[in-house]
Design a protein around this motif. Structure first.
Motif, short mmCIF file in Angstrom:
data_model
loop_
_atom_site.label_atom_id
_atom_site.label_comp_id
_atom_site.label_asym_id
_atom_site.label_seq_id
_atom_site.Cartn_x
_atom_site.Cartn_y
_atom_site.Cartn_z
N ASP A 1 0.81 -1.21 0.00
CA ASP A 1 0.00 0.00 0.00
C ASP A 1 0.85 1.27 0.00
OD1 ASP A 1 -2.54 1.28 0.07
OD2 ASP A 1 -2.22 1.74 2.18
N SER A 2 2.18 1.15 -0.04
CA SER A 2 3.03 2.33 0.13
C SER A 2 2.79 3.36 -0.96
CB SER A 2 4.50 1.92 0.17
OG SER A 2 4.87 1.31 -1.03
N ILE A 3 2.59 2.94 -2.19
CA ILE A 3 2.35 3.92 -3.25
C ILE A 3 0.97 4.53 -3.11
CG2 ILE A 3 1.45 2.32 -4.98
CD1 ILE A 3 3.44 4.02 -6.86
N MET A 4 0.06 3.82 -2.50
CA MET A 4 -1.30 4.33 -2.36
C MET A 4 -1.35 5.54 -1.43
SD MET A 4 -3.16 2.76 -4.41
CE MET A 4 -4.71 3.41 -3.88
N VAL A 5 -0.41 5.66 -0.51
CA VAL A 5 -0.39 6.82 0.38
C VAL A 5 -0.23 8.09 -0.46
CG1 VAL A 5 0.87 7.97 2.24
CG2 VAL A 5 0.50 5.53 2.32
N GLY A 6 0.71 8.09 -1.39
CA GLY A 6 0.92 9.24 -2.25
C GLY A 6 -0.24 9.47 -3.19
N ILE A 7 -0.83 8.40 -3.71
CA ILE A 7 -1.95 8.55 -4.63
C ILE A 7 -3.17 9.12 -3.91
CG2 ILE A 7 -3.58 7.27 -6.08
CD1 ILE A 7 -1.21 5.49 -6.88
N ARG A 8 -3.42 8.66 -2.68
CA ARG A 8 -4.55 9.22 -1.92
C ARG A 8 -4.32 10.69 -1.64
NH1 ARG A 8 -4.17 4.49 1.49
NH2 ARG A 8 -3.42 5.83 3.14
N ASP B 1 -4.91 12.54 -4.92
CA ASP B 1 -6.34 12.61 -5.24
C ASP B 1 -7.05 13.65 -4.38
OD1 ASP B 1 -6.11 10.71 -7.20
OD2 ASP B 1 -6.83 9.04 -5.95
N ALA B 2 -6.69 13.72 -3.10
CA ALA B 2 -7.32 14.70 -2.23
C ALA B 2 -6.96 16.12 -2.66
CB ALA B 2 -6.90 14.47 -0.78
N ALA B 3 -5.70 16.35 -3.01
CA ALA B 3 -5.28 17.68 -3.47
C ALA B 3 -5.97 18.03 -4.78
CB ALA B 3 -3.76 17.73 -3.63
N GLU B 4 -6.10 17.06 -5.67
CA GLU B 4 -6.76 17.28 -6.96
C GLU B 4 -8.23 17.64 -6.77
OE1 GLU B 4 -8.00 14.53 -10.70
OE2 GLU B 4 -6.00 14.20 -9.86
N LYS B 5 -8.92 16.93 -5.87
CA LYS B 5 -10.33 17.22 -5.60
C LYS B 5 -10.50 18.63 -5.04
CE LYS B 5 -11.76 12.47 -4.89
NZ LYS B 5 -12.15 11.45 -3.91
N GLU B 6 -9.63 19.00 -4.11
CA GLU B 6 -9.70 20.36 -3.54
C GLU B 6 -9.44 21.41 -4.61
OE1 GLU B 6 -7.02 20.67 -0.24
OE2 GLU B 6 -8.10 19.16 0.92
N PHE B 7 -8.49 21.13 -5.51
CA PHE B 7 -8.18 22.07 -6.59
C PHE B 7 -9.39 22.25 -7.52
CE2 PHE B 7 -6.94 22.48 -11.04
CZ PHE B 7 -6.31 23.72 -11.01
N VAL C 1 0.82 14.51 4.20
CA VAL C 1 0.39 15.89 4.41
C VAL C 1 1.25 16.86 3.61
CG1 VAL C 1 0.09 17.69 6.15
CG2 VAL C 1 -0.53 15.35 6.69
N ALA C 2 2.55 16.70 3.69
CA ALA C 2 3.46 17.59 2.96
C ALA C 2 3.34 17.40 1.46
CB ALA C 2 4.90 17.36 3.41
N TYR C 3 3.19 16.16 1.02
CA TYR C 3 3.04 15.90 -0.41
C TYR C 3 1.74 16.50 -0.94
CZ TYR C 3 2.80 13.45 -4.87
OH TYR C 3 2.71 13.16 -6.21
N LYS C 4 0.68 16.38 -0.18
CA LYS C 4 -0.60 16.96 -0.58
C LYS C 4 -0.47 18.48 -0.70
CE LYS C 4 -5.24 17.65 1.17
NZ LYS C 4 -6.07 17.55 2.34
#
Length: 187
Positions: free
Chosen positions: A69-76, A79-85, A119-122
């Motif tokens: 699931d390690s890559i899923m952390v970055g993808i989630r 996705d959250a940053a994209e939705k907010e944008f 958090v920082a990546y988002k």
């Protein structure tokens, strides 16, 4: 030089020997410990694949999450940053190539946070997308990515133009290395 290798080899051997030693218990001790371990194991069980919230301030490591699931952390986080944008800018166009654009910016133009620090990546993704939109560069970046994907050195076209593409790739890498060396000398 040989002494450094010798010291390293000795230290590595000691480290490996210390890690592999296990204490053996007699069968009587094992039988008395079995009921205690069963009850404590039930209390300590966690979800097999826990989802870590994106607003968590915890910096994640590989031990905190399942390896698959390690890559899923970055993808989630992305996705959250994209939705907010999309919500903030009322962006109605296609957003499929945003991850490619942000990835390229993080590789070439600026340093981004690790994808495991959700958090920082988002926050980095949000600032990149906001900056592109604010400067009216986002649509141009999407178009440039589409042109690149249709270019002679992408996908199936790469095999057709292998020699030319390899030369271009080597030239790009050489330029990046020279630029990095110049920056390091200036520091």
């Amino acid at each position: 030089m040989k002494t450094k290798y010798l010291i390293f080899a000795i230290a590595f051997a000691i480290f490996c020997a210390g890690c592999s030693e296990k204490k053996e218990k007699s069968q009587d001790q094992q039988q008395t410990d079995v009921p205690a371990t069963k009850t404590s194991a039930k209390k300590k069980t966690k979800a097999k694949n826990p989802k870590i919230p994106l607003d968590s301030s915890q910096i994640l490591t590989y031990k905190d999450i399942d390896q698959s699931d390690s890559i899923m952390v970055g993808i989630r986080a992305f996705d959250a940053a994209e939705k907010e944008f999309v919500k903030r800018w009322n962006y109605a166009k296609d957003t499929d190539l945003f991850i490619d654009i942000v990835g390229k910016i993080c590789r070439e133009s600026r340093k981004c946070a690790s994808r495991l620090d959700s958090v920082a990546y988002k926050n980095d993704v949000a600032s990149i997308l906001d900056s592109l939109m604010h400067n009216n560069l986002l649509d141009a970046a999407v178009e440039a990515r589409i042109q690149e994907m249709n270019g002679p050195c992408f996908g199936d076209n790469y095999n057709k133009n292998k020699k030319k593409c390899d030369e271009e790739s080597e030239e790009r890498v050489r330029k990046m290395v020279i630029e990095d060396l110049k920056r390091n000398r200036e520091k």
